[in-house]
Design a protein around this motif. Structure first.
Motif, PDB file in Angstrom:
ATOM      1  N   ALA A  93       0.839  -1.206   0.000  1.00  0.00           N
ATOM      2  CA  ALA A  93       0.000   0.000   0.000  1.00  0.00           C
ATOM      3  C   ALA A  93       0.872   1.252   0.000  1.00  0.00           C
ATOM      4  O   ALA A  93       0.561   2.228  -0.681  1.00  0.00           O
ATOM      5  CB  ALA A  93      -0.935  -0.004   1.210  1.00  0.00           C
ATOM      6  N   GLY A  94       1.968   1.244   0.733  1.00  0.00           N
ATOM      7  CA  GLY A  94       2.882   2.378   0.767  1.00  0.00           C
ATOM      8  C   GLY A  94       3.562   2.600  -0.570  1.00  0.00           C
ATOM      9  O   GLY A  94       3.760   3.728  -1.000  1.00  0.00           O
ATOM     10  N   GLU A  95       3.915   1.523  -1.248  1.00  0.00           N
ATOM     11  CA  GLU A  95       4.547   1.645  -2.551  1.00  0.00           C
ATOM     12  C   GLU A  95       3.584   2.235  -3.569  1.00  0.00           C
ATOM     13  O   GLU A  95       3.976   3.050  -4.396  1.00  0.00           O
ATOM     14  CB  GLU A  95       5.063   0.281  -3.029  1.00  0.00           C
ATOM     15  CG  GLU A  95       6.272  -0.191  -2.261  1.00  0.00           C
ATOM     16  CD  GLU A  95       6.699  -1.606  -2.624  1.00  0.00           C
ATOM     17  OE1 GLU A  95       6.028  -2.262  -3.441  1.00  0.00           O
ATOM     18  OE2 GLU A  95       7.714  -2.059  -2.073  1.00  0.00           O
ATOM     19  N   ILE A  96       2.329   1.836  -3.486  1.00  0.00           N
ATOM     20  CA  ILE A  96       1.327   2.388  -4.395  1.00  0.00           C
ATOM     21  C   ILE A  96       1.183   3.885  -4.144  1.00  0.00           C
ATOM     22  O   ILE A  96       1.149   4.689  -5.069  1.00  0.00           O
ATOM     23  CB  ILE A  96      -0.023   1.657  -4.239  1.00  0.00           C
ATOM     24  CG1 ILE A  96       0.111   0.223  -4.766  1.00  0.00           C
ATOM     25  CG2 ILE A  96      -1.141   2.403  -4.961  1.00  0.00           C
ATOM     26  CD1 ILE A  96      -1.069  -0.665  -4.435  1.00  0.00           C
ATOM     27  N   GLY A  97       1.132   4.269  -2.873  1.00  0.00           N
ATOM     28  CA  GLY A  97       1.046   5.688  -2.536  1.00  0.00           C
ATOM     29  C   GLY A  97       2.260   6.446  -3.020  1.00  0.00           C
ATOM     30  O   GLY A  97       2.147   7.545  -3.561  1.00  0.00           O
ATOM     31  N   GLN A  98       3.437   5.857  -2.860  1.00  0.00           N
ATOM     32  CA  GLN A  98       4.667   6.508  -3.314  1.00  0.00           C
ATOM     33  C   GLN A  98       4.665   6.641  -4.828  1.00  0.00           C
ATOM     34  O   GLN A  98       5.085   7.656  -5.374  1.00  0.00           O
ATOM     35  CB  GLN A  98       5.891   5.720  -2.839  1.00  0.00           C
ATOM     36  CG  GLN A  98       7.206   6.377  -3.203  1.00  0.00           C
ATOM     37  CD  GLN A  98       7.384   7.746  -2.578  1.00  0.00           C
ATOM     38  OE1 GLN A  98       6.946   8.008  -1.476  1.00  0.00           O
ATOM     39  NE2 GLN A  98       8.033   8.641  -3.297  1.00  0.00           N
ATOM     40  N   THR A  99       4.190   5.616  -5.522  1.00  0.00           N
ATOM     41  CA  THR A  99       4.115   5.661  -6.981  1.00  0.00           C
ATOM     42  C   THR A  99       3.211   6.804  -7.423  1.00  0.00           C
ATOM     43  O   THR A  99       3.534   7.541  -8.354  1.00  0.00           O
ATOM     44  CB  THR A  99       3.596   4.324  -7.543  1.00  0.00           C
ATOM     45  OG1 THR A  99       4.506   3.294  -7.153  1.00  0.00           O
ATOM     46  CG2 THR A  99       3.475   4.352  -9.050  1.00  0.00           C
ATOM     47  N   PHE A 100       2.085   6.982  -6.722  1.00  0.00           N
ATOM     48  CA  PHE A 100       1.170   8.078  -7.050  1.00  0.00           C
ATOM     49  C   PHE A 100       1.851   9.426  -6.849  1.00  0.00           C
ATOM     50  O   PHE A 100       1.769  10.317  -7.700  1.00  0.00           O
ATOM     51  CB  PHE A 100      -0.099   7.998  -6.196  1.00  0.00           C
ATOM     52  CG  PHE A 100      -0.969   9.209  -6.346  1.00  0.00           C
ATOM     53  CD1 PHE A 100      -1.787   9.354  -7.459  1.00  0.00           C
ATOM     54  CD2 PHE A 100      -0.952  10.213  -5.395  1.00  0.00           C
ATOM     55  CE1 PHE A 100      -2.580  10.490  -7.609  1.00  0.00           C
ATOM     56  CE2 PHE A 100      -1.740  11.348  -5.539  1.00  0.00           C
ATOM     57  CZ  PHE A 100      -2.545  11.480  -6.654  1.00  0.00           C
ATOM     58  N   VAL A 101       2.542   9.590  -5.720  1.00  0.00           N
ATOM     59  CA  VAL A 101       3.209  10.859  -5.422  1.00  0.00           C
ATOM     60  C   VAL A 101       4.268  11.160  -6.481  1.00  0.00           C
ATOM     61  O   VAL A 101       4.389  12.290  -6.958  1.00  0.00           O
ATOM     62  CB  VAL A 101       3.823  10.831  -4.006  1.00  0.00           C
ATOM     63  CG1 VAL A 101       4.749  12.022  -3.777  1.00  0.00           C
ATOM     64  CG2 VAL A 101       2.724  10.806  -2.956  1.00  0.00           C
ATOM     65  N   GLU A 102       5.034  10.139  -6.860  1.00  0.00           N
ATOM     66  CA  GLU A 102       6.061  10.338  -7.879  1.00  0.00           C
ATOM     67  C   GLU A 102       5.437  10.708  -9.226  1.00  0.00           C
ATOM     68  O   GLU A 102       5.943  11.589  -9.927  1.00  0.00           O
ATOM     69  CB  GLU A 102       6.918   9.083  -8.008  1.00  0.00           C
ATOM     70  CG  GLU A 102       7.827   8.863  -6.808  1.00  0.00           C
ATOM     71  CD  GLU A 102       8.513   7.512  -6.824  1.00  0.00           C
ATOM     72  OE1 GLU A 102       8.306   6.719  -7.771  1.00  0.00           O
ATOM     73  OE2 GLU A 102       9.259   7.242  -5.860  1.00  0.00           O
ATOM     74  N   MET A 119       3.528  17.491 -12.480  1.00  0.00           N
ATOM     75  CA  MET A 119       3.658  18.916 -12.158  1.00  0.00           C
ATOM     76  C   MET A 119       4.926  19.504 -12.768  1.00  0.00           C
ATOM     77  O   MET A 119       4.917  20.639 -13.240  1.00  0.00           O
ATOM     78  CB  MET A 119       3.647  19.125 -10.646  1.00  0.00           C
ATOM     79  CG  MET A 119       2.286  18.876 -10.021  1.00  0.00           C
ATOM     80  SD  MET A 119       0.960  19.870 -10.745  1.00  0.00           S
ATOM     81  CE  MET A 119       1.472  21.508 -10.274  1.00  0.00           C
ATOM     82  N   LYS A 120       6.012  18.741 -12.769  1.00  0.00           N
ATOM     83  CA  LYS A 120       7.238  19.226 -13.395  1.00  0.00           C
ATOM     84  C   LYS A 120       7.034  19.421 -14.895  1.00  0.00           C
ATOM     85  O   LYS A 120       7.484  20.404 -15.475  1.00  0.00           O
ATOM     86  CB  LYS A 120       8.382  18.254 -13.149  1.00  0.00           C
ATOM     87  CG  LYS A 120       8.901  18.276 -11.735  1.00  0.00           C
ATOM     88  CD  LYS A 120       9.953  17.212 -11.525  1.00  0.00           C
ATOM     89  CE  LYS A 120      10.340  17.126 -10.071  1.00  0.00           C
ATOM     90  NZ  LYS A 120      11.200  15.957  -9.817  1.00  0.00           N
ATOM     91  N   GLN A 121       6.340  18.478 -15.507  1.00  0.00           N
ATOM     92  CA  GLN A 121       6.122  18.524 -16.948  1.00  0.00           C
ATOM     93  C   GLN A 121       5.239  19.708 -17.339  1.00  0.00           C
ATOM     94  O   GLN A 121       5.454  20.333 -18.372  1.00  0.00           O
ATOM     95  CB  GLN A 121       5.494  17.212 -17.411  1.00  0.00           C
ATOM     96  CG  GLN A 121       5.386  17.066 -18.897  1.00  0.00           C
ATOM     97  CD  GLN A 121       4.881  15.668 -19.274  1.00  0.00           C
ATOM     98  OE1 GLN A 121       4.451  14.894 -18.437  1.00  0.00           O
ATOM     99  NE2 GLN A 121       4.922  15.371 -20.553  1.00  0.00           N
TER     100      GLN A 121
END
Length: 89
Positions: free
Chosen positions: A41-50, A56-58
């Protein structure tokens, strides 16, 4: 926190691998499975944040042109209703 019992069916090789991993880590099977789910679940959340960060950078220039113009043109203007709230500038 209250615990909920789950019953799952896996093949014997998967069950044995899970038993071995839990034993290697010195935790119960319950704790091992719980840790796996929390990590996933944490990895999925991290993937979303990334992904959101990359987006946003793009499109940073587009957002700056669209929404930043008002602040540059009127720096002494009263803050918008959303300014000062958590997650805003």
């Amino acid at each position: 926190m209250a615990k909920t019992q789950l019953n799952v069916r896996v093949d014997e090789a998967t069950a044995e691998a899970a038993r071995e991993r839990a034993l290697q880590r010195g935790v119960s099977m319950n704790r091992y499975i719980e840790d796996l789910v929390l990590k996933d679940a944490g990895e999925i959340g991290q993937t979303f944040v990334e992904a959101a960060s990359d987006f946003m950078k793009q499109y940073e220039r587009v957002f700056a042109e669209e929404f930043g113009r008002e602040r540059r043109e009127a720096p002494d203007a009263a803050p918008t209703p959303h300014e000062g709230q958590p997650g805003t500038t």
